[in-house]
Design a protein around this motif. Structure first.
Motif, PDB file in Angstrom:
ATOM      1  N   PHE A 145       2.386 -20.659  -5.690  1.00 25.42           N
ATOM      2  CA  PHE A 145       3.041 -21.965  -5.561  1.00 25.42           C
ATOM      3  C   PHE A 145       4.505 -21.920  -5.984  1.00 25.42           C
ATOM      4  N   ARG A 146       4.969 -20.739  -6.350  1.00 22.75           N
ATOM      5  CA  ARG A 146       6.376 -20.592  -6.736  1.00 22.75           C
ATOM      6  C   ARG A 146       7.293 -20.772  -5.533  1.00 22.75           C
ATOM      7  N   ASP A 147       6.857 -20.266  -4.380  1.00 25.74           N
ATOM      8  CA  ASP A 147       7.648 -20.363  -3.149  1.00 25.74           C
ATOM      9  C   ASP A 147       6.822 -21.028  -2.058  1.00 25.74           C
ATOM     10  N   SER A 148       7.514 -21.650  -1.118  1.00 25.73           N
ATOM     11  CA  SER A 148       6.823 -22.323  -0.014  1.00 25.73           C
ATOM     12  C   SER A 148       6.265 -21.305   0.969  1.00 25.73           C
ATOM     13  N   SER A 149       5.162 -21.657   1.608  1.00 25.03           N
ATOM     14  CA  SER A 149       4.598 -20.846   2.680  1.00 25.03           C
ATOM     15  C   SER A 149       4.859 -21.554   3.999  1.00 25.03           C
ATOM     16  N   PRO A 150       4.849 -20.840   5.122  1.00 23.93           N
ATOM     17  CA  PRO A 150       5.053 -21.496   6.424  1.00 23.93           C
ATOM     18  C   PRO A 150       4.084 -22.652   6.641  1.00 23.93           C
ATOM     19  N   ARG A 151       2.850 -22.499   6.152  1.00 25.97           N
ATOM     20  CA  ARG A 151       1.856 -23.548   6.357  1.00 25.97           C
ATOM     21  C   ARG A 151       2.198 -24.812   5.573  1.00 25.97           C
ATOM     22  N   THR A 152       2.597 -24.654   4.315  1.00 22.09           N
ATOM     23  CA  THR A 152       2.916 -25.837   3.513  1.00 22.09           C
ATOM     24  C   THR A 152       4.187 -26.515   4.009  1.00 22.09           C
ATOM     25  N   ILE A 153       5.146 -25.726   4.472  1.00 20.21           N
ATOM     26  CA  ILE A 153       6.378 -26.306   5.028  1.00 20.21           C
ATOM     27  C   ILE A 153       6.066 -27.092   6.292  1.00 20.21           C
ATOM     28  N   TYR A 154       5.234 -26.508   7.149  1.00 20.77           N
ATOM     29  CA  TYR A 154       4.865 -27.179   8.406  1.00 20.77           C
ATOM     30  C   TYR A 154       4.155 -28.504   8.115  1.00 20.77           C
ATOM     31  N   MET A 155       3.208 -28.482   7.178  1.00 27.11           N
ATOM     32  CA  MET A 155       2.474 -29.695   6.841  1.00 27.11           C
ATOM     33  C   MET A 155       3.416 -30.764   6.302  1.00 27.11           C
ATOM     34  N   ASN A 156       4.346 -30.356   5.453  1.00 24.66           N
ATOM     35  CA  ASN A 156       5.306 -31.294   4.886  1.00 24.66           C
ATOM     36  C   ASN A 156       6.175 -31.924   5.975  1.00 24.66           C
ATOM     37  N   ASN A 157       6.675 -31.080   6.862  1.00 28.40           N
ATOM     38  CA  ASN A 157       7.551 -31.559   7.936  1.00 28.40           C
ATOM     39  C   ASN A 157       6.807 -32.454   8.925  1.00 28.40           C
ATOM     40  N   SER A 158       5.545 -32.129   9.163  1.00 30.71           N
ATOM     41  CA  SER A 158       4.762 -32.925  10.117  1.00 30.71           C
ATOM     42  C   SER A 158       4.568 -34.353   9.629  1.00 30.71           C
ATOM     43  N   LYS A 159       4.696 -34.542   8.329  1.00 32.39           N
ATOM     44  CA  LYS A 159       4.554 -35.879   7.742  1.00 32.39           C
ATOM     45  C   LYS A 159       5.913 -36.502   7.442  1.00 32.39           C
ATOM     46  N   ASN A 160       6.973 -35.810   7.895  1.00 29.69           N
ATOM     47  CA  ASN A 160       8.343 -36.275   7.636  1.00 29.69           C
ATOM     48  C   ASN A 160       8.592 -36.480   6.144  1.00 29.69           C
ATOM     49  N   ASN A 161       8.024 -35.578   5.369  1.00 32.42           N
ATOM     50  CA  ASN A 161       8.158 -35.657   3.919  1.00 32.42           C
ATOM     51  C   ASN A 161       9.293 -34.746   3.463  1.00 32.42           C
ATOM     52  N   THR A 162      10.157 -35.261   2.627  1.00 32.87           N
ATOM     53  CA  THR A 162      11.303 -34.478   2.167  1.00 32.87           C
ATOM     54  C   THR A 162      11.096 -33.913   0.761  1.00 32.87           C
ATOM     55  N   LYS A 163       9.936 -34.124   0.197  1.00 40.43           N
ATOM     56  CA  LYS A 163       9.668 -33.605  -1.143  1.00 40.43           C
ATOM     57  C   LYS A 163       9.575 -32.076  -1.107  1.00 40.43           C
ATOM     58  N   PRO A 164       9.898 -31.415  -2.207  1.00 33.90           N
ATOM     59  CA  PRO A 164       9.800 -29.950  -2.255  1.00 33.90           C
ATOM     60  C   PRO A 164       8.363 -29.480  -2.141  1.00 33.90           C
ATOM     61  N   THR A 165       8.180 -28.279  -1.620  1.00 35.31           N
ATOM     62  CA  THR A 165       6.831 -27.741  -1.432  1.00 35.31           C
ATOM     63  C   THR A 165       6.568 -26.526  -2.316  1.00 35.31           C
ATOM     64  N   ASP A 166       7.432 -26.270  -3.277  1.00 33.01           N
ATOM     65  CA  ASP A 166       7.203 -25.138  -4.180  1.00 33.01           C
ATOM     66  C   ASP A 166       7.818 -25.415  -5.547  1.00 33.01           C
ATOM     67  N   ILE A 167       7.323 -24.727  -6.553  1.00 33.36           N
ATOM     68  CA  ILE A 167       7.746 -24.932  -7.935  1.00 33.36           C
ATOM     69  C   ILE A 167       9.164 -24.426  -8.183  1.00 33.36           C
ATOM     70  N   ASN A 168       9.550 -23.320  -7.566  1.00 31.77           N
ATOM     71  CA  ASN A 168      10.890 -22.782  -7.793  1.00 31.77           C
ATOM     72  C   ASN A 168      11.988 -23.751  -7.377  1.00 31.77           C
ATOM     73  N   THR A 169      11.764 -24.479  -6.286  1.00 37.80           N
ATOM     74  CA  THR A 169      12.747 -25.460  -5.844  1.00 37.80           C
ATOM     75  C   THR A 169      12.897 -26.578  -6.870  1.00 37.80           C
TER      76      THR A 169
END
Length: 230
Positions: A145-169
């Motif tokens: 969970f330190r870095d985003s994965s393509p799957r989590t980024i895709y899910m976030n974008n599909s919901k038009n969510n701008t929140k971070p998807t990883d702990i490092n961010t």
């Protein structure tokens, strides 16, 4: 050139690259459904902190010039620890890490200050730094969970969510003082785990791990932050 000579040259030339690559190697996800008793939880006795070869308690990698906490004897790279360790003229034996600070006592002062203020060295900032350190140092699964994965980024974008998807961010934004309130960073940390859970089936190890970390986060929130509202 024979095989042994080639191996020697390869070893000499690539040794640094191998060590660097190892730093980013994720540990295997735990599969136990238990919580703190599972193989995902790191106890204070799992590592020999006094060993001269001890690893950083945040990134679990070897390194020179690690700072040792005078109380628990954990060791850290200065930029892994939260907050970043600032070298001073004080003797290193005096320094204590964030995990050794009496955060329960500090949290009692929450009601005395502006709830939205999480600037450097404020009570709320110290609590968030402690929560992040607990997540980084207590659970092996946090690697995923330190870095985003393509799957989590895709899910976030599909919901038009701008929140971070990883702990490092989140850590980076905190260090840049980009958070304006405690509630915002709390919601961002939760989102990392909730977003991951939405990407996987409930029986998938990633879903179980995200749920486990979210429950751990919620317990810390209830212990150190929630009493403020009571």
């Amino acid at each position: 050139m024979d095989r042994d000579e080639k191996w020697t040259l390869t070893s000499d030339l690539d040794r640094c690259s191998i060590y660097k690559a190892f730093k980013y190697k994720k540990r295997k996800l735990s599969t136990s459904s238990n919580d703190s008793s599972s193989d995902a939880f790191i106890s204070d006795t799992e590592y020999t902190f006094d060993s001269p070869n001890a690893v950083c308690s945040c990134c679990y990698e070897w390194g020179e010039n690690l700072y040792k906490c005078s109380r628990c004897h954990r060791k850290y790279h200065e930029d892994c620890h939260i907050p970043i360790i600032i070298p001073s003229n004080e003797e290193e034996k005096e320094w204590q890490c964030t995990l050794c600070k009496d955060i329960t006592d500090i949290s009692k002062d929450l009601v005395k200050y502006d709830f939205d203020d999480i600037s450097d060295k404020t009570v709320r900032r110290k609590i968030i730094e402690r929560i992040l350190m607990e997540l980084l140092c207590r659970f092996k699964d946090i690697d995923h969970f330190r870095d985003s994965s393509p799957r989590t980024i895709y899910m976030n974008n599909s919901k038009n969510n701008t929140k971070p998807t990883d702990i490092n961010t989140i850590i980076s934004s905190l260090r840049k003082n980009e958070y304006s309130s405690l509630n915002t960073i709390v919601e961002d940390i939760k989102h990392v785990f909730v977003n991951t859970m939405s990407c996987y089936d409930v029986n998938d190890p990633y879903h179980k791990s995200a749920n486990k970390l979210l429950e751990f986060f919620n317990r810390m929130y209830d212990k150190w932050i929630m009493p403020t509202f009571e």
